[in-house]
Motif scaffolding. Structure first.
Motif, PDB file in Angstrom:
ATOM      1  N   LEU A  18       0.854  -1.263   0.018  1.00 17.65           N
ATOM      2  CA  LEU A  18       0.031   0.194  -0.049  1.00 17.65           C
ATOM      3  C   LEU A  18       0.930   1.240  -0.128  1.00 17.65           C
ATOM      4  CD1 LEU A  18      -2.970  -1.206   2.165  1.00 17.65           C
ATOM      5  CD2 LEU A  18      -3.059  -0.808  -0.106  1.00 17.65           C
ATOM      6  N   PRO A  78      -7.026   7.992  14.701  1.00 17.10           N
ATOM      7  CA  PRO A  78      -6.776   9.173  14.354  1.00 17.10           C
ATOM      8  C   PRO A  78      -5.805   9.469  13.217  1.00 17.10           C
ATOM      9  CG  PRO A  78      -5.973   9.283  16.330  1.00 17.10           C
ATOM     10  CD  PRO A  78      -6.486   7.872  16.440  1.00 17.10           C
ATOM     11  N   ILE A 100      -1.778  -1.316  21.383  1.00 17.09           N
ATOM     12  CA  ILE A 100      -1.675  -0.543  20.466  1.00 17.09           C
ATOM     13  C   ILE A 100      -3.101   0.069  20.088  1.00 17.09           C
ATOM     14  CG2 ILE A 100      -0.833  -0.359  17.754  1.00 17.09           C
ATOM     15  CD1 ILE A 100       1.466  -1.267  19.782  1.00 17.09           C
ATOM     16  N   ARG A 144      -9.424  -3.630  20.185  1.00 11.34           N
ATOM     17  CA  ARG A 144      -9.268  -4.790  19.361  1.00 11.34           C
ATOM     18  C   ARG A 144      -9.657  -6.068  19.908  1.00 11.34           C
ATOM     19  NH1 ARG A 144      -4.035  -4.958  15.212  1.00 11.34           N
ATOM     20  NH2 ARG A 144      -5.648  -5.932  13.307  1.00 11.34           N
TER      21      ARG A 144
HETATM   22  C1  UD1 Z   1      -0.709   0.071  10.539  1.00 10.76           C
HETATM   23  C2  UD1 Z   1      -1.141  -1.235   9.558  1.00 10.76           C
HETATM   24  C3  UD1 Z   1      -2.164  -2.121  10.981  1.00 10.76           C
HETATM   25  C4  UD1 Z   1      -1.394  -2.216  12.116  1.00 10.76           C
HETATM   26  C5  UD1 Z   1      -0.819  -1.097  12.548  1.00 10.76           C
HETATM   27  C6  UD1 Z   1       0.227  -1.324  13.942  1.00 10.76           C
HETATM   28  C7  UD1 Z   1      -0.992  -0.404   7.484  1.00 10.76           C
HETATM   29  C8  UD1 Z   1      -1.726  -0.197   6.252  1.00 10.76           C
HETATM   30  N1  UD1 Z   1      -1.718  -0.927   8.660  1.00 10.76           N
HETATM   31  O1  UD1 Z   1      -1.771   0.704  10.898  1.00 10.76           O
HETATM   32  O2  UD1 Z   1      -2.147  -3.441  10.019  1.00 10.76           O
HETATM   33  O3  UD1 Z   1      -2.225  -2.859  12.872  1.00 10.76           O
HETATM   34  O4  UD1 Z   1      -0.093  -0.209  11.757  1.00 10.76           O
HETATM   35  O5  UD1 Z   1       0.984  -2.003  13.888  1.00 10.76           O
HETATM   36  O6  UD1 Z   1       0.342  -0.503   7.486  1.00 10.76           O
HETATM   37  N2  UD1 Z   1      -2.235   7.070  16.129  1.00 10.76           N
HETATM   38  C9  UD1 Z   1      -2.512   8.483  16.413  1.00 10.76           C
HETATM   39  N3  UD1 Z   1      -2.463   9.294  15.685  1.00 10.76           N
HETATM   40  C10 UD1 Z   1      -2.058   9.115  14.369  1.00 10.76           C
HETATM   41  C11 UD1 Z   1      -1.619   7.714  13.919  1.00 10.76           C
HETATM   42  C12 UD1 Z   1      -1.742   6.779  14.652  1.00 10.76           C
HETATM   43  O7  UD1 Z   1      -2.909   8.450  17.835  1.00 10.76           O
HETATM   44  O8  UD1 Z   1      -1.787   9.984  13.487  1.00 10.76           O
HETATM   45  C13 UD1 Z   1      -2.196   5.699  17.140  1.00 10.76           C
HETATM   46  C14 UD1 Z   1      -3.358   4.930  16.596  1.00 10.76           C
HETATM   47  O9  UD1 Z   1      -4.639   5.203  17.024  1.00 10.76           O
HETATM   48  C15 UD1 Z   1      -2.760   3.605  17.454  1.00 10.76           C
HETATM   49  C16 UD1 Z   1      -1.452   3.822  17.323  1.00 10.76           C
HETATM   50  O10 UD1 Z   1      -1.130   5.201  16.998  1.00 10.76           O
HETATM   51  O11 UD1 Z   1      -3.326   3.616  18.738  1.00 10.76           O
HETATM   52  C17 UD1 Z   1      -0.609   2.989  16.283  1.00 10.76           C
HETATM   53  O12 UD1 Z   1      -1.284   3.289  14.820  1.00 10.76           O
HETATM   54  P1  UD1 Z   1      -0.483   3.330  13.401  1.00 10.76           P
HETATM   55  O13 UD1 Z   1       0.828   2.579  13.640  1.00 10.76           O
HETATM   56  O14 UD1 Z   1      -0.679   4.437  13.114  1.00 10.76           O
HETATM   57  O15 UD1 Z   1      -1.567   2.216  12.540  1.00 10.76           O
HETATM   58  P2  UD1 Z   1      -1.653   2.363  11.365  1.00 10.76           P
HETATM   59  O16 UD1 Z   1      -0.490   2.888  10.392  1.00 10.76           O
HETATM   60  O17 UD1 Z   1      -2.939   2.711  10.935  1.00 10.76           O
END
Ligand code: UD1
Length: 426
Positions: A26, A126, A330, A334
């Motif tokens: 992706l 978010p 995380i 979930r």
């Molecule tokens: C990616 C993966 C997903 C995996 C996750 C954690 C992809 C397409 N998806 O999702 O399969 O479960 O990593 O390994 O690669 N957060 C914030 N603010 C932000 C971004 C994230 O608070 O702007 C928080 C999220 O709510 C969560 C944590 O950070 O609690 C980790 O999220 P993140 O690593 O961003 O997950 P994704 O990248 O969406």
């Protein structure tokens, strides 16, 4: 809506092949936005999220040719003209990873309009850290009728310390920084292999990146990137799901075409559970070592135990002697598979972020509902050892991220078939 019918009881025997990683594919597809030249990606998995990303890029004016029929699952992407730098809600609503186009779009065109994402319902999820980072790099971002609209003349390099480790956030800003003016320094970055995979593609496209795969990444912005050819890493979550499938059924399964180095936390946990594991260069063999033993897990960022394997591990824990705790660090919501596992006879209680699984409980077949991508895989694993025929509804969640899942499992002895519309015709 498609369903799976799974009859439990067969040990999985033989060799099963792992596809390319959806979560690498992706961002790598999004990276093609950064250049007007052609980017060729090999080992792209044939899953619904990839089809969604193809639609997303095409709707912006890109030419995308998904070559599943050809060798290597080769895909050609050419973003010569991005006539419409908009990620429309109709496309974005099914896939949260669509936010990955925000960074490359604004870096390349100076403007991006991206609908707020949907995707798996596993918590608030978010994208504030993506936004904060791009603002620090000079973008002006406004929220307009469900869309984020970002503008800039040219992004500027910045020093950003992520408040929280985010995988797609790291990837989004990394892509943006490649075309920014000057140096960017990112700290508290995600160290997931998918970030490293993306950095390898970006480097092949002419980006200047140091430190990908560590917590600190430094990028020297360049004015232009060029085309490249890149092979996507094997999918560590698919590989891990198959390892658990072999272990839970008491089988003897060779999980082939994977990268064992990316599976360290899971492999050592399975060994603690009493499973026999032989690690090769590009395969892992999993065999029953007698009774499964309970063991606790806590999900963490890479290289810790992946949140994307938590649901599948929980299915295994129901079959282990003793009590296992499963702590989800995380995402806050979930545990949606838990209710369905309980309907199949599992003994699980939840308190806050921790589920306590008391094994070993015989599982019974039931009609169950898939709630998200990895929860679906967990229910299939449970069904493989349940007594009788389990019907899993809403397998479209699973189709988002597993390539030919039921065919691969059938090839090693599972009794699993699909009912309903054929994948790809919905
Ligand atoms: C990616 C993966 C997903 C995996 C996750 C954690 C992809 C397409 N998806 O999702 O399969 O479960 O990593 O390994 O690669 N957060 C914030 N603010 C932000 C971004 C994230 O608070 O702007 C928080 C999220 O709510 C969560 C944590 O950070 O609690 C980790 O999220 P993140 O690593 O961003 O997950 P994704 O990248 O969406």
């Amino acid at each position: 809506m498609d369903k799976f019918v799974v009859r439990g009881g067969n040990p999985l025997l033989g060799t099963i092949k792992v596809s390319g990683a959806k979560n690498s594919a992706l961002p790598c597809m999004a990276a093609a936005i950064l250049t007007e030249d052609e980017v060729i990606l090999e080992n792209i998995p044939q899953v619904r999220d990839i089809e969604t990303e193809r639609k997303l890029l095409t709707s912006m004016g890109a030419e995308v040719e998904l070559g599943y029929g050809r060798a290597q699952h080769r895909t050609h992407i050419k973003c010569a003209i991005l006539s419409d730098p908009v990620a429309k809600y109709e496309i974005v609503k099914t896939m949260r990873a669509s936010s990955l186009v925000l960074g490359p779009l604004i870096a390349r065109t100076g403007i991006a309009r991206v609908a707020m994402p949907g995707g798996c319902a596993i918590g608030g999820r978010p994208i504030d850290l993506h936004i904060k980072g791009l603002e620090a790099m000079g973008a002006t971002i406004v929220y307009d009728h469900g869309y984020l609209e970002a503008r800039t003349d040219r992004l500027k390099g910045a020093h950003i310390v992520f408040d929280k480790i985010t995988v797609t956030g790291t990837e989004d800003l990394l892509m943006a920084a490649t075309l920014a003016e000057g140096e960017s320094l990112f700290e508290n970055c995600a160290r997931e292999p998918e970030v490293t995979d993306l950095a390898a593609l970006l480097t092949a496209m002419g980006a200047k990146i140091e430190g990908a795969g560590t917590g600190t990444i430094r990028v020297q912005g360049v004015s232009k990137l060029h085309g490249a050819r890149h092979r996507i890493n094997p999918d560590r979550i698919e590989a891990g799901t198959f390892l658990i499938a072999g272990a839970i059924t008491g089988g003897d399964l060779n999980v082939d075409c994977c990268e064992p180095k990316h599976l360290g936390a899971l492999i050592s946990k399975l060994e603690q559970c009493g499973v026999k594991i032989d690690v090769g260069t590009d395969h892992v063999r999993v065999r029953s070592g007698g009774e499964l033993k309970a063991s606790d897990i806590t999900t963490e960022e890479y290289p810790g135990f992946p949140t994307d394997m938590q649901a599948q591990y929980m299915a295994l824990a129901t079959q282990a002697e003793g009590t296992s705790t499963v702590t989800e660090n995380i995402f806050e919501n979930r545990f949606m598979h838990v209710q369905e596992l309980i309907r199949m006879g599992a003994n699980i209680t939840i308190s806050g972020r921790t589920a306590t699984v008391r094994g070993k409980t015989p599982l019974q077949s039931a009609a169950v509902m898939c709630s998200d991508l990895r929860a679906s895989a967990s229910l299939v694993l449970a069904a493989l050892v349940a007594d009788g025929e389990t019907i899993l509804d809403r397998v479209y969640h699973l189709d988002r991220g597993y390539e030919h899942f039921e065919e691969k499992l059938r090839g090693v002895g599972a009794q699993i078939r699909r009912m309903g519309d054929v994948f790809g015709k919905k």
